[in-house]
Design a protein around this motif. Structure first.
Motif, mmCIF file in Angstrom:
data_model
loop_
_atom_site.group_PDB
_atom_site.id
_atom_site.type_symbol
_atom_site.label_atom_id
_atom_site.label_comp_id
_atom_site.label_asym_id
_atom_site.label_seq_id
_atom_site.Cartn_x
_atom_site.Cartn_y
_atom_site.Cartn_z
ATOM 1 N N ASN A 131 0.817 -1.222 0.000
ATOM 2 C CA ASN A 131 0.000 0.000 0.000
ATOM 3 C C ASN A 131 0.842 1.259 0.000
ATOM 4 O OD1 ASN A 131 -2.163 -1.742 0.375
ATOM 5 N ND2 ASN A 131 -3.287 -0.131 1.460
ATOM 6 N N TYR A 132 1.827 1.263 0.805
ATOM 7 C CA TYR A 132 2.573 2.503 1.021
ATOM 8 C C TYR A 132 3.980 2.369 0.446
ATOM 9 C CZ TYR A 132 -1.300 3.254 4.274
ATOM 10 O OH TYR A 132 -2.541 3.395 4.852
ATOM 11 N N TRP A 161 9.352 4.330 5.801
ATOM 12 C CA TRP A 161 8.481 5.172 4.964
ATOM 13 C C TRP A 161 7.020 4.744 5.173
ATOM 14 C CZ3 TRP A 161 8.620 9.194 1.264
ATOM 15 C CH2 TRP A 161 7.480 9.289 0.446
ATOM 16 N N SER A 162 6.765 3.421 5.105
ATOM 17 C CA SER A 162 5.390 2.910 5.278
ATOM 18 C C SER A 162 4.825 3.302 6.633
ATOM 19 C CB SER A 162 5.378 1.378 5.138
ATOM 20 O OG SER A 162 5.896 0.992 3.895
ATOM 21 N N LEU A 163 5.687 3.277 7.674
ATOM 22 C CA LEU A 163 5.237 3.693 9.013
ATOM 23 C C LEU A 163 4.765 5.141 8.998
ATOM 24 C CD1 LEU A 163 7.627 2.441 11.851
ATOM 25 C CD2 LEU A 163 5.299 1.699 11.291
ATOM 26 N N GLY A 164 5.483 5.991 8.270
ATOM 27 C CA GLY A 164 5.098 7.404 8.158
ATOM 28 C C GLY A 164 3.730 7.522 7.501
ATOM 29 N N LYS A 185 3.308 16.838 12.906
ATOM 30 C CA LYS A 185 3.732 17.352 11.592
ATOM 31 C C LYS A 185 5.232 17.137 11.417
ATOM 32 C CE LYS A 185 0.272 21.040 11.016
ATOM 33 N NZ LYS A 185 -0.026 22.441 11.409
ATOM 34 N N ASP A 186 5.984 17.432 12.492
ATOM 35 C CA ASP A 186 7.442 17.336 12.386
ATOM 36 C C ASP A 186 7.876 15.885 12.184
ATOM 37 O OD1 ASP A 186 10.269 17.040 14.056
ATOM 38 O OD2 ASP A 186 10.104 18.868 12.827
ATOM 39 N N LEU A 187 7.217 14.961 12.906
ATOM 40 C CA LEU A 187 7.616 13.549 12.782
ATOM 41 C C LEU A 187 7.250 12.993 11.402
ATOM 42 C CD1 LEU A 187 8.810 10.960 13.825
ATOM 43 C CD2 LEU A 187 6.691 10.497 15.082
#
Ligand SMILES: CC[C@@H]1C(=O)N(C)c2cncnc2N1C1CCCC1
Length: 308
Positions: free
Chosen positions: A193-194, A212-215, A256-258
């Motif tokens: 998916n991501y 990246w997927s976690l984000g 937002k920063d994370l």
């Protein structure tokens, strides 16, 4: 009988035989129950061990569905990999066997299904809930990464929630051992998916692509929609390559920063799992020790301690 294996009042004669499955080696009898849904080659059922009464979530894969050698190898790789894992935040693999018709994979039953179901019912989750869920997912992913295992399909539907509202990372159908950069497969397999930009650019999937997927998962839990979702797949790929997404104003500054620190085009610039855990989003925010099952359906009342 009325849909059950053993009707409570009646002895074995009324057993519904075509719901019974016997493990060849152990002779243990299991009764097939409710259909949980489909996953890949499998139809997944609740199955009850008739001696212990324990309920499992079982992937039932007809031999006919994995008749080609490469399909059978995929299943055997998934079993071999998942069987070797043992961690609080990873779906428990109990056992597997085959009979004349099917391959059976017995997994930990998670009565609250997955985070995809919970997000669908709630639309968005609060930041304390996202900290609660994401922390457990990261601990599970850390267990995999330190063993050089990549999951490669992290998504809400693969985060299972058990009776105690604990999260377990599951579905190792696309998982693989980390290979040196030059030996990595470059084709995109399955429907992750991501997808990270480097995976789209066929540079291969490293641990940074799981990050990246976690984000993407964090963004989706907070906003209710994926960061790079468009109506046209090619357009979605363009947005991913350009890392083009909008940041909802409803996100806290730390959130937002994370998110923006994770969704970086260059994989080397993304934070490690430890760095994520030490980010203000986690250290400066309340993380509930537990969540009530009611939070599967409604915003929970959390007694957030005010800093004295
Ligand atoms: C058994 C497959 C899968 C799963 O892996 N687990 C751990 C699970 C555990 N508990 C309930 N469902 C689970 N599922 C669902 C069933 C339909 C699609 C995915």
């Amino acid at each position: 009988s009325s849909g059950g294996c053993l009707h409570p009042k009646v002895t074995r004669e009324r057993t519904d035989l075509n719901r019974m499955v016997t493990a060849p080696k152990t002779g243990k009898c299991y009764c097939r129950g409710r259909l949980l849904g489909k996953g890949g080659f499998a139809r997944c059922y609740e199955m009850t061990d008739l001696s212990s009464k324990r309920i499992y979530a079982v992937k039932v894969i007809p031999h006919s569905r994995v008749s080609k050698p490469h399909q059978k190898e995929k299943i055997e790789k998934e079993i071999e990999l998942h069987k070797s894992l043992s961690n609080k935040h990873i779906v428990k693999f109990y056992h597997n066997f085959e009979d004349d018709e099917n391959i059976y994979i017995f997994l930990e039953h998670c009565s609250h299904k997955s985070l995809a179901h919970i997000l669908k019912a709630r639309r968005t989750l609060t930041e304390p809930e996202v900290r609660y869920y994401l922390r457990q997912i990261i601990l599970g992913l850390k267990y995999l990464h330190v063993r050089d295992i990549l999951h490669r399909d992290l998504k809400l539907g693969n985060f299972f929630v058990n009776e105690n509202m604990e999260v377990k990372v599951g579905d190792f159908g696309l998982a693989t051992k980390l290979l040196p950069v030059d030996q990595r497969k470059r084709t995109i397999c399955g429907t992750p998916n991501y997808l990270a930009p480097e995976v789209l650019n066929k540079q291969g999937h490293g641990p940074e692509a799981d990050i990246w997927s976690l984000g993407c998962v964090m963004y989706t839990m907070l906003s209710g929609r994926p960061p790079f979702e468009t109506s046209d797949l090619k357009d979605t790929y363009r947005c991913i390559r350009a890392v083009e997404y909008s940041m909802p104003s409803s996100f806290s500054a730390a959130a937002k920063d994370l998110v923006s620190s994770i969704l970086k085009k260059n994989p080397e610039q993304r934070p490690t799992l430890d760095a994520i855990m030490h980010h203000d989003f986690f250290t400066k925010g309340f993380i509930p020790d537990a969540l009530h099952p009611s939070s599967c359906l409604m915003v929970p009342e959390l007694n957030i301690p005010t800093p004295t």
